[in-house]
Enzyme design. Structure first.
Site, PDB file in Angstrom:
ATOM      1  N   LYS A 280     -35.077  50.642   4.842  1.00  0.00           N
ATOM      2  CA  LYS A 280     -36.248  50.220   5.590  1.00  0.00           C
ATOM      3  C   LYS A 280     -36.519  51.233   6.706  1.00  0.00           C
ATOM      4  O   LYS A 280     -35.625  51.627   7.437  1.00  0.00           O
ATOM      5  CB  LYS A 280     -36.010  48.835   6.184  1.00  0.00           C
ATOM      6  N   GLU A 367     -37.305  27.546   5.506  1.00  0.00           N
ATOM      7  CA  GLU A 367     -37.893  26.655   6.507  1.00  0.00           C
ATOM      8  C   GLU A 367     -37.564  25.190   6.244  1.00  0.00           C
ATOM      9  O   GLU A 367     -37.338  24.416   7.179  1.00  0.00           O
ATOM     10  CB  GLU A 367     -39.410  26.848   6.546  1.00  0.00           C
ATOM     11  N   ARG A 395     -44.519  25.166   5.463  1.00  0.00           N
ATOM     12  CA  ARG A 395     -43.583  25.164   4.330  1.00  0.00           C
ATOM     13  C   ARG A 395     -42.533  24.066   4.453  1.00  0.00           C
ATOM     14  O   ARG A 395     -41.827  23.772   3.491  1.00  0.00           O
ATOM     15  CB  ARG A 395     -42.904  26.538   4.245  1.00  0.00           C
TER      16      ARG A 395
END
Length: 630
Positions: A280, A367, A395
């Protein structure tokens, strides 16, 4: 090459590996330059440059379908499909979207913003392909962080069972937004260090072919030997046991390795999971060396130093104000525990985690699990603080209803990024939480007018013992108001008169209060006296104040930076009807019945008519109606 001249990815077919390496560097430099001005998701995109180029070289989009899981890493894909010329408008009002957008390009086959949906969407496309007897490859690209989402695991289970042809790219950079956590993350860690698994598997199969076929017993024994050796040579067989052919791990920045494995995957029957290791932020030192997730998505920055372009004199961020208040309270109350679904940086919980590591839980992109963990803690007389963005709370709706509110548990939900968030657009606008929370029994829902009231609301929430309580707060920074040195409890369900008036009243809260005050001051010059009420408790309503307004026949305008359907204004209307005030004049302002796209918040509010001038216009009409009735 001139990236602005790219129309479609077909030009890649004839390029050599050396030419692709040059193209990779040009794309990286382009992204670093453009995002230094516009901001955006720099880290994820720098990490998938070679992977994206290889995908477009080896497959044929849009016939072959690429599904980017969260969409944070779709910028390179946008460049290769002819949108480089629009990058100056990235995430700006009416500009290029920061996520895949179907109306932008035929190459964007799935719109994302929330994680862990790509595998399920891919399964739907694969089923449709097979039913229609078409021939194409469906390639979801999912990150190791998103793979922890329950929906992704549900999809893996189904895909492995159906055995349909699909190539899943697992983009493993050991990060989601923040560093990943959990047992699945550890499994991937073992695979990263296990060497090239497919070589081991092929060698075993070659060895077994040399065993003479002299009966079922020997064949069964050979198969058991094969399985045992696989476990001996490879640390972790998770995906194979799920029904996938596992390939990798592969260096996601090595074109030849990617091409070789894509060729193998395309020839393999059934679902394939190609495990690709990427870095990344690759190619830009500040992003590449980031260990906290700071460079996942940023505002503008200085290319030479990596310093962010922002004012040092800004008031504290709302996320910091809330989390630091919780941290201070935790020093005197050992029952306080913080929970976040993979957002410790965004929710500014690093300080809490540093001081109370045993009471800080990052559960990963999960979540639903986070909400029910908080509920479980509350059953044991703990005081859980669930830090979650408004868009991500969607969610966990069932868990909030079924596990938290139904059991009337003392969970404090900090709803971050409530209201319009701007550049991230439709998928991230926090405008639905009032509508999907206020009708749920037992919950208290509030929003402060400024950071000083915000710290008192946090204190109120953490000392509240009568059930669940949620505080919504906006993205960005506070107003810079003076802060009280000691905390105080705000009586539940009480509003505050900010400006008195006799001709009409504005009921609002949070970010829309300054607009209401400005409108009232303008109306005062026109001879119209307007009361402005800080309706800080969205639920329960301040029934005493409402009744006084109704009894005095004061026209009311409600304003909310949230959807009108089922929102605060609807609640006031329902209450008026319930109490028999059928002639009460009530008007409402808020988010209309449509998804709000990306752009700066001011432009978005202007577009939907949430402006001071509109408030003045509506209040003038309401006041005149009262005068006519008088």
């Amino acid at each position: 090459m001139d990236l602005l001249s790219i129309k479609d990815p077909s030009f890649l077919k004839g390029m050599s590996n050396q030419e692709l390496e040059v193209l990779s560097q040009e794309i990286r430099q382009f992204l670093i330059e453009k995002l230094s001005v516009t901001g955006g998701h720099i880290g994820p995109n720098l990490g998938v440059v070679e992977l994206t180029i290889a995908l477009h070289k080896c497959f044929d989009s849009p016939k072959d379908k690429f599904i980017w899981d969260v969409g944070h890493q779709s910028y390179v894909h946008k460049i290769l499909t002819g949108r480089a010329c629009e990058f100056d408008t990235l995430r700006k009002y009416k500009g290029l979207c920061g996520f895949p957008k179907r109306i932008e390009s035929e190459h964007d086959v799935w719109e994302t913003g929330h994680s862990s949906t790509s595998l399920s969407a891919a399964m739907g496309m694969v089923i449709a392909r097979d039913l229609k007897k078409e021939s194409s490859f469906v390639v979801p690209i999912i990150g190791d962080g998103a793979l922890t989402g329950g929906m992704a695991l549900e999809a893996l289970n189904h895909i492995g069972h159906e055995k349909k042809n699909m190539i899943v790219i697992l983009n493993d950079n050991e990060m989601s937004i923040a560093p990943n956590v959990g047992a699945l993350h550890n499994i991937l860690g073992q695979l990263r260090t296990a060497g090239k698994y497919q070589w081991v598997k092929d060698e075993l199969e070659l060895l077994l072919k040399k065993v003479p076929a002299v009966g079922g017993k020997l064949a069964a024994t050979a198969e058991r030997v094969k399985d045992s050796l696989k476990y001996l040579f490879v640390s972790g067989m998770f995906f194979e046991e799920m029904g996938f052919t596992y390939l990798g791990p592969v260096d996601g920045h090595d074109f030849e390795a990617l091409f070789e494995n894509f060729r193998y995957a395309k020839k393999t029957e059934g679902p394939v999971l190609l495990h690709v290791i990427t870095k990344k932020g690759k190619g830009f030192h500040p992003a590449e060396s980031d260990k906290k997730g700071t460079w996942h998505g940023t505002g503008p920055y200085k290319m030479d130093t990596g310093d962010f372009v922002k004012s040092d004199k800004s008031p504290p961020a709302w996320s910091s104000l809330v989390s630091e208040t919780v941290r201070k309270l935790a020093r005197d109350d050992e029952r306080i525990v913080a929970i976040t679904p993979a957002m410790p940086v965004g929710s500014k919980l690093e300080g809490f985690a540093s001081e109370f590591p045993e009471r800080m839980f990052d559960v990963g992109i999960a979540e639903q699990h986070a909400a029910t963990v908080a509920a479980g803690l509350a059953t044991q007389n703990m005081k859980p603080f669930l830090a979650i963005y408004s868009t991500f709370l969607q969610r966990a709706y069932d868990q909030v209803v079924h596990d938290i509110c139904r059991q009337n548990l003392n969970v404090f939900i900090g709803i971050d990024r409530a209201g319009l968030v701007g550049a991230d657009g439709e998928t991230h606008q926090g405008v639905f939480d009032i509508a999907f929370l206020r009708h749920v029994p037992n919950i208290v829902l509030m929003m402060p007018k400024d950071e000083n009231e915000g710290q008192h609301m946090v204190y109120t929430a953490m000392t509240y013992d009568d059930g669940p309580i949620a505080m919504r707060f906006p993205r960005g920074n506070g107003l810079g108001v003076p802060m009280d040195e000691s905390y105080k409890t705000i009586p539940i369900g009480t509003w505050e008169i900010l400006r008195d008036g006799e001709d009409a009243a504005i009921l609002t809260f949070g970010t829309t209060i300054p607009m209401a005050i400005e409108a009232a001051e303008t109306l005062e010059k026109q001879g119209i006296s307007v009361k402005v009420v800080n309706a800080r408790f969205i639920k329960p309503l301040d029934e005493k104040m409402l009744n006084e307004l109704f009894l005095n026949n004061i026209p009311i305008l409600t304003i909310e930076e949230a959807v009108l359907q089922g929102g605060f204004g609807s609640y006031v209307l329902e209450y008026a009807h319930e109490k028999g005030y059928y002639q009460q004049a009530i008007d409402r302002m808020g988010i209309p019945d449509k998804f709000i796209e990306h752009g700066d918040v001011e432009s978005l509010l202007e577009e939907i008519g949430m402006t001071t001038s509109e408030v003045v216009k509506r209040m003038t009409i309401l006041a005149r109606k009262k005068q006519q009735r008088a």
